[in-house]
Design an enzyme around this catalytic site. Structure first.
Site, PDB file in Angstrom:
ATOM      1  CG  ASP A 192      -1.914  -1.152   1.186  1.00  0.00           C
ATOM      2  OD1 ASP A 192      -2.235  -1.628   0.086  1.00  0.00           O
ATOM      3  OD2 ASP A 192      -2.330  -1.583   2.285  1.00  0.00           O
ATOM      4  CE  LYS A 204       2.432  -2.399  -4.299  1.00  0.00           C
ATOM      5  NZ  LYS A 204       2.113  -1.994  -2.937  1.00  0.00           N
ATOM      6  N   GLY A 227      -4.596  -4.179  -3.797  1.00  0.00           N
ATOM      7  CA  GLY A 227      -5.565  -3.139  -4.125  1.00  0.00           C
ATOM      8  C   GLY A 227      -4.756  -1.922  -4.507  1.00  0.00           C
ATOM      9  CG  HIS A 228      -1.991  -2.036  -6.981  1.00  0.00           C
ATOM     10  ND1 HIS A 228      -1.065  -2.606  -7.820  1.00  0.00           N
ATOM     11  CD2 HIS A 228      -1.739  -2.570  -5.754  1.00  0.00           C
ATOM     12  CE1 HIS A 228      -0.306  -3.459  -7.142  1.00  0.00           C
ATOM     13  NE2 HIS A 228      -0.697  -3.444  -5.888  1.00  0.00           N
ATOM     14  CD  GLN A 277       0.815  -8.753  -2.528  1.00  0.00           C
ATOM     15  OE1 GLN A 277       1.450  -9.425  -3.316  1.00  0.00           O
ATOM     16  NE2 GLN A 277      -0.448  -8.439  -2.762  1.00  0.00           N
TER      17      GLN A 277
HETATM   18  P1  GDP Z   1      -0.714   0.393  -3.568  1.00  0.00           P
HETATM   19  O1  GDP Z   1      -1.336  -0.881  -3.110  1.00  0.00           O
HETATM   20  O2  GDP Z   1       0.752   0.437  -3.320  1.00  0.00           O
HETATM   21  O3  GDP Z   1      -1.038   0.727  -4.991  1.00  0.00           O
HETATM   22  O4  GDP Z   1      -1.366   1.538  -2.666  1.00  0.00           O
HETATM   23  P2  GDP Z   1      -2.924   1.670  -2.251  1.00  0.00           P
HETATM   24  O5  GDP Z   1      -3.684   2.148  -3.421  1.00  0.00           O
HETATM   25  O6  GDP Z   1      -3.399   0.445  -1.564  1.00  0.00           O
HETATM   26  O7  GDP Z   1      -2.811   2.753  -1.114  1.00  0.00           O
HETATM   27  C1  GDP Z   1      -2.309   4.012  -1.336  1.00  0.00           C
HETATM   28  C2  GDP Z   1      -3.367   5.050  -0.963  1.00  0.00           C
HETATM   29  O8  GDP Z   1      -2.756   6.305  -0.854  1.00  0.00           O
HETATM   30  C3  GDP Z   1      -4.442   5.212  -2.033  1.00  0.00           C
HETATM   31  O9  GDP Z   1      -5.641   5.566  -1.423  1.00  0.00           O
HETATM   32  C4  GDP Z   1      -3.914   6.370  -2.874  1.00  0.00           C
HETATM   33  O10 GDP Z   1      -4.934   7.084  -3.549  1.00  0.00           O
HETATM   34  C5  GDP Z   1      -3.287   7.213  -1.807  1.00  0.00           C
HETATM   35  N1  GDP Z   1      -2.115   8.006  -2.253  1.00  0.00           N
HETATM   36  C6  GDP Z   1      -1.114   7.636  -3.096  1.00  0.00           C
HETATM   37  N2  GDP Z   1      -0.180   8.618  -3.166  1.00  0.00           N
HETATM   38  C7  GDP Z   1      -0.600   9.601  -2.352  1.00  0.00           C
HETATM   39  C8  GDP Z   1      -0.041  10.864  -1.957  1.00  0.00           C
HETATM   40  O11 GDP Z   1       1.043  11.262  -2.379  1.00  0.00           O
HETATM   41  N3  GDP Z   1      -0.776  11.597  -1.060  1.00  0.00           N
HETATM   42  C9  GDP Z   1      -1.965  11.193  -0.556  1.00  0.00           C
HETATM   43  N4  GDP Z   1      -2.584  11.971   0.324  1.00  0.00           N
HETATM   44  N5  GDP Z   1      -2.512  10.005  -0.900  1.00  0.00           N
HETATM   45  C10 GDP Z   1      -1.835   9.222  -1.772  1.00  0.00           C
HETATM   46  P1  IMO Z   2      -0.868  -4.139  -2.235  1.00  0.00           P
HETATM   47  O1  IMO Z   2      -0.423  -4.714  -3.558  1.00  0.00           O
HETATM   48  C1  IMO Z   2      -0.946  -4.515   2.124  1.00  0.00           C
HETATM   49  C2  IMO Z   2      -0.950  -8.580   3.752  1.00  0.00           C
HETATM   50  C3  IMO Z   2      -2.182  -9.054   4.478  1.00  0.00           C
HETATM   51  C4  IMO Z   2      -1.560 -10.026   5.461  1.00  0.00           C
HETATM   52  C5  IMO Z   2      -0.444 -10.657   4.653  1.00  0.00           C
HETATM   53  C6  IMO Z   2      -0.792 -11.988   4.016  1.00  0.00           C
HETATM   54  O2  IMO Z   2      -2.156  -3.417  -2.315  1.00  0.00           O
HETATM   55  O3  IMO Z   2       0.231  -3.359  -1.608  1.00  0.00           O
HETATM   56  P2  IMO Z   2      -2.337 -12.680   1.960  1.00  0.00           P
HETATM   57  O4  IMO Z   2      -3.810 -12.452   1.738  1.00  0.00           O
HETATM   58  O5  IMO Z   2      -1.480 -12.121   0.898  1.00  0.00           O
HETATM   59  O6  IMO Z   2      -2.021 -14.113   2.266  1.00  0.00           O
HETATM   60  O7  IMO Z   2      -2.035 -11.876   3.324  1.00  0.00           O
HETATM   61  O8  IMO Z   2      -0.125  -9.731   3.620  1.00  0.00           O
HETATM   62  N1  IMO Z   2      -1.192  -8.074   2.374  1.00  0.00           N
HETATM   63  C7  IMO Z   2      -1.138  -6.782   2.031  1.00  0.00           C
HETATM   64  N2  IMO Z   2      -0.970  -5.675   2.779  1.00  0.00           N
HETATM   65  N3  IMO Z   2      -1.046  -4.401   0.785  1.00  0.00           N
HETATM   66  C8  IMO Z   2      -1.195  -5.497   0.006  1.00  0.00           C
HETATM   67  O9  IMO Z   2      -1.178  -5.443  -1.347  1.00  0.00           O
HETATM   68  C9  IMO Z   2      -1.281  -6.753   0.630  1.00  0.00           C
HETATM   69  N4  IMO Z   2      -1.448  -8.013   0.178  1.00  0.00           N
HETATM   70  C10 IMO Z   2      -1.374  -8.811   1.255  1.00  0.00           C
HETATM   71  O10 IMO Z   2      -2.833  -7.995   5.132  1.00  0.00           O
HETATM   72  O11 IMO Z   2      -0.958  -9.323   6.525  1.00  0.00           O
HETATM   73 MG    MG Z   3      -2.857  -1.579  -1.853  1.00  0.00          MG
END
Ligand code: GDP
Ligand code: IMO
Ligand code: MG
Length: 432
Positions: free
Chosen positions: A13, A16, A40-41, A224
Site C-alpha cells: 500500500d 504503487k 488493491g492498487h 505487496q
Molecule cells: P498500492 O497498493 O501500493 O497501490 O497503494 P494503495 O492504493 O493500496 O494505497 C495508497 C493510498 O494512498 C491510495 O488511497 C492512494 O490514492 C493514496 N495516495 C497515493 N499517493 C498519495 C499521496 O502522495 N498523497 C496522498 N494523500 N494520498 C496518496
Molecule cells: P498491495 O499490492 C498490504 C498482507 C495481508 C496479510 C499478509 C498476508 O495493495 O500493496 P495474503 O492475503 O497475501 O495471504 O495476506 O499480507 N497483504 C497486504 N498488505 N497491501 C497489500 O497489497 C497486501 N497483500 C497482502 O494484510 O498481513
Molecule cells: Mg494496496
C-alpha cells in the site's frame, strides 16, 4: 529493450498503483508479476478513482497492452467483475488489450475457504490474511496440484479438475472443522469464466519477449512490498509470492539483464495491515492522526492500517534486495502539521547496534531490537499544490534530502496528494 520494475519497499500500500499510472505513458506494456486480488492498487486520474485488484494500473492509458503474468494467482470471478466494472466506465479491457498468461494459477472458492480456516487455526498467531485464497493457491502450485488459466481451454477436463480439486480441499476443510464448499455450482461458474477469459489467454513470456526484442518498454508492476515477500519479509507474517524486483523476471519470464531501472515506492511514513512485527509502529495519537489524515484503511479489506514512523533501515534493506535505482516517496502531504518527525536510522539491542534490518533470524529475533530514531523538524503548510521540490517548505525539503542521504538513493517522485497531478516528478522514460 528495457523493463522498468516498480516494487513496494515496506508492507504494501505504498502507492504503487499511482506510480505505475505515472510511468505508464512512457511504456508499451504494463504487467503484473506476483500476488493476486489481495492487492488493491489505487489510481486517481481523469475523473476516476480506480481500486484495481488484478488489472494492471496502466488501464487509463488506452494505447497500452496490459498483461497478468504467470507469477500471478487469479480469481477468475474477481477478474471478470473487475473487467465488467472497468468496461462500464468506458475503459477498454477487451482481449486485444488485456492479456492473461496461460501459466497463471487459478484461485478456487475452496482455496479461499482454506485461507480463512487455516488462518483461524493459527489462533493468536494468525497472519490476518486478506482471505482471498492467495496462500493456499500458491501452496497448490508448489505442490504441483494447481489449476492454471491455460487449463480453461478444454472445458470438460477443466470442469472435472475443478470438482476433483475442490473435493480434495473439502476433505481438508472438514479436518479443520470448517464447512465444505459445494463444487457443482463452482464447476458451472468456472466454465462460464473459462468461456469469457479464453480469448484473453496468451503465452505471457512470448508477449514480453517480443516486446523487448522490438525495443518496447515493459513496466512491471509489483504487488505487496518487500516485508511481505515470502523469502525476505517478516516470515511467517508475509504473503506467498515474490514481491521483489527479481520476481518480475521469474513471474513474467524474461532475463534479468533486461531490467534497466528499479523504482522502490515508499510512503513518507510506514503502514502495515494484518499481524506481524512493526518496529516503528505508533500506538499513540500521532499514529491515529496519520491514519485519519492519510485515510489509512485497506483498499482490499477496509481494515484500519497500523501506522508508524518512516524506517530508513527498511528502505536500505529494500535497496539491497531489489537493487533500487530510485525512490518514489508518496504521501508526504500527510505529514503536514506534525511539529516533529522521526525516522529510524539503525537498531539497537543491549548496547549493540546494527545498521541493517535484523529480520533474517525470524520475528522473535527482530522483536529484541529497538529502532534508533533521528528527529527532524516538521512543517505546517499544506503542500498538495506544490509541483517543484524547491517550492516545498524548508523542513519538507530537508526531510526528503535526509532520506536520500541516509539511503544513498535519489527520490525521483514525491507524492503530495492522491491525484495523478499531485506529485513532484522527475519520472521519465526508460534509462538504458
Ligand atoms: P498500492 O497498493 O501500493 O497501490 O497503494 P494503495 O492504493 O493500496 O494505497 C495508497 C493510498 O494512498 C491510495 O488511497 C492512494 O490514492 C493514496 N495516495 C497515493 N499517493 C498519495 C499521496 O502522495 N498523497 C496522498 N494523500 N494520498 C496518496
Ligand atoms: P498491495 O499490492 C498490504 C498482507 C495481508 C496479510 C499478509 C498476508 O495493495 O500493496 P495474503 O492475503 O497475501 O495471504 O495476506 O499480507 N497483504 C497486504 N498488505 N497491501 C497489500 O497489497 C497486501 N497483500 C497482502 O494484510 O498481513
Ligand atoms: Mg494496496
Amino acid at each position: 529493450m528495457s523493463a522498468i520494475v516498480v516494487v513496494g519497499t515496506q508492507w504494501g500500500d505504498e502507492g504503487k498503483g499511482r506510480v505505475v499510472d505515472g510511468l505508464a505513458r512512457h511504456s508499451d506494456i504494463v504487467a503484473r508479476f506476483n500476488g493476486g486480488d489481495n492487492a488493491g492498487h489505487t489510481v486517481v486520474a481523469e475523473g476516476h478513482t480506480l481500486k484495481l485488484h488484478l488489472t494492471p494500473s496502466g488501464v487509463l492509458h488506452s494505447d497500452l497492452t496490459l498483461l497478468i503474468g504467470a507469477g500471478v494467482v487469479v480469481n477468475p470471478g474477481t477478474l471478470v467483475s473487475e473487467m465488467d466494472q472497468l468496461s462500464s466506465m468506458g475503459l477498454d479491457v477487451g482481449p486485444d488489450r488485456l492479456k492473461l498468461s496461460a501459466a497463471a494459477h487459478l484461485i478456487l472458492p475452496s482455496h479461499q475457504a482454506l485461507d480463512g480456516a487455516r488462518d483461524a487455526a493459527r489462533g493468536k498467531g494468525a497472519i490476518g490474511t486478506t482471505r482471498r485464497g492467495i496462500g493456499p493457491t500458491y501452496a497448490s502450485k508448489a505442490a504441483r496440484l494447481g489449476l492454471r488459466a491455460g487449463d480453461m481451454v478444454e472445458p470438460e477436463r477443466f470442469a472435472e479438475r475443478v470438482i476433483e480439486t475442490m473435493e480434495a480441499h473439502n476433505r481438508q476443510l472438514v479436518d479443520l472443522g470448517a464447512d465444505p464448499v459445494p463444487s457443482d455450482q463452482v464447476a458451472a461458474d468456472y466454465c462460464a469464466y473459462a468461456q469469457r477469459l479464453g480469448p484473453h489467454l496468451v503465452d505471457g513470456s512470448v508477449v514480453i519477449g517480443e516486446a523487448l526484442t522490438a525495443g518496447k518498454t515493459v513496466l512491471c508492476e509489483g504487488a505487496q512490498g518487500l516485508l511481505l515477500d515470502l523469502d525476505h519479509g517478516t516470515y511467517p507474517y508475509v504473503t506467498s509470492s515474490s514481491t521483489v524486483a527479481g520476481g518480475a523476471s521469474t513471474g513474467l519470464g524474461f532475463g534479468p539483464q533486461h531490467i534497466s531501472r528499479v523504482i522502490g515506492v515508499a510512503k513518507a511514513y510506514t503502514t502495515r495491515v494484518g499481524q506481524g512485527p512493526f518496529p516503528t509502529e505508533l500506538l499513540d495519537q500521532v499514529g491515529s492522526r496519520i491514519r485519519e489524515v492519510g485515510n489509512e484503511y485497506g483498499t482490499t479489506t477496509g481494515r484500519p492500517r497500523r501506522c508508524g514512523w518512516l524506517d530508513v533501515v527498511i528502505l536500505r534493506y529494500a535497496a539491497r534486495i531489489n537493487g533500487l535505482d530510485e525512490l518514489a516517496l508518496t504521501k508526504l502531504d500527510v505529514l503536514s502539521g506534525l511539529k516533529e518527525l522521526k525516522v529510524a536510522t539503525a537498531y539497537q539491542r543491549a548496547g549493540e547496534r546494527v545498521d541493517h534490518f535484523p529480520a533474517e533470524f525470524g520475528v522473535e529475533w527482530l522483536a529484541q531490537w529497538r529502532p534508533i530514531y533521528e528527529e527532524l523538524p516538521g512543517w505546517e503548510d499544506v503542500i498538495s499544490g506544490v509541483r517543484r521540490r524547491e517550492d516545498l517548505p524548508q523542513a519538507a525539503q530537508g526531510y526528503v534530502a535526509r532520506i536520500e542521504e541516509l539511503t544513498g538513493i535519489p527520490v525521483t517522485f514525491t507524492g503530495v496528494g492522491p491525484q495523478r497531478e499531485q506529485a513532484i516528478t522527475e519520472l521519465t522514460g526508460p534509462r538504458l
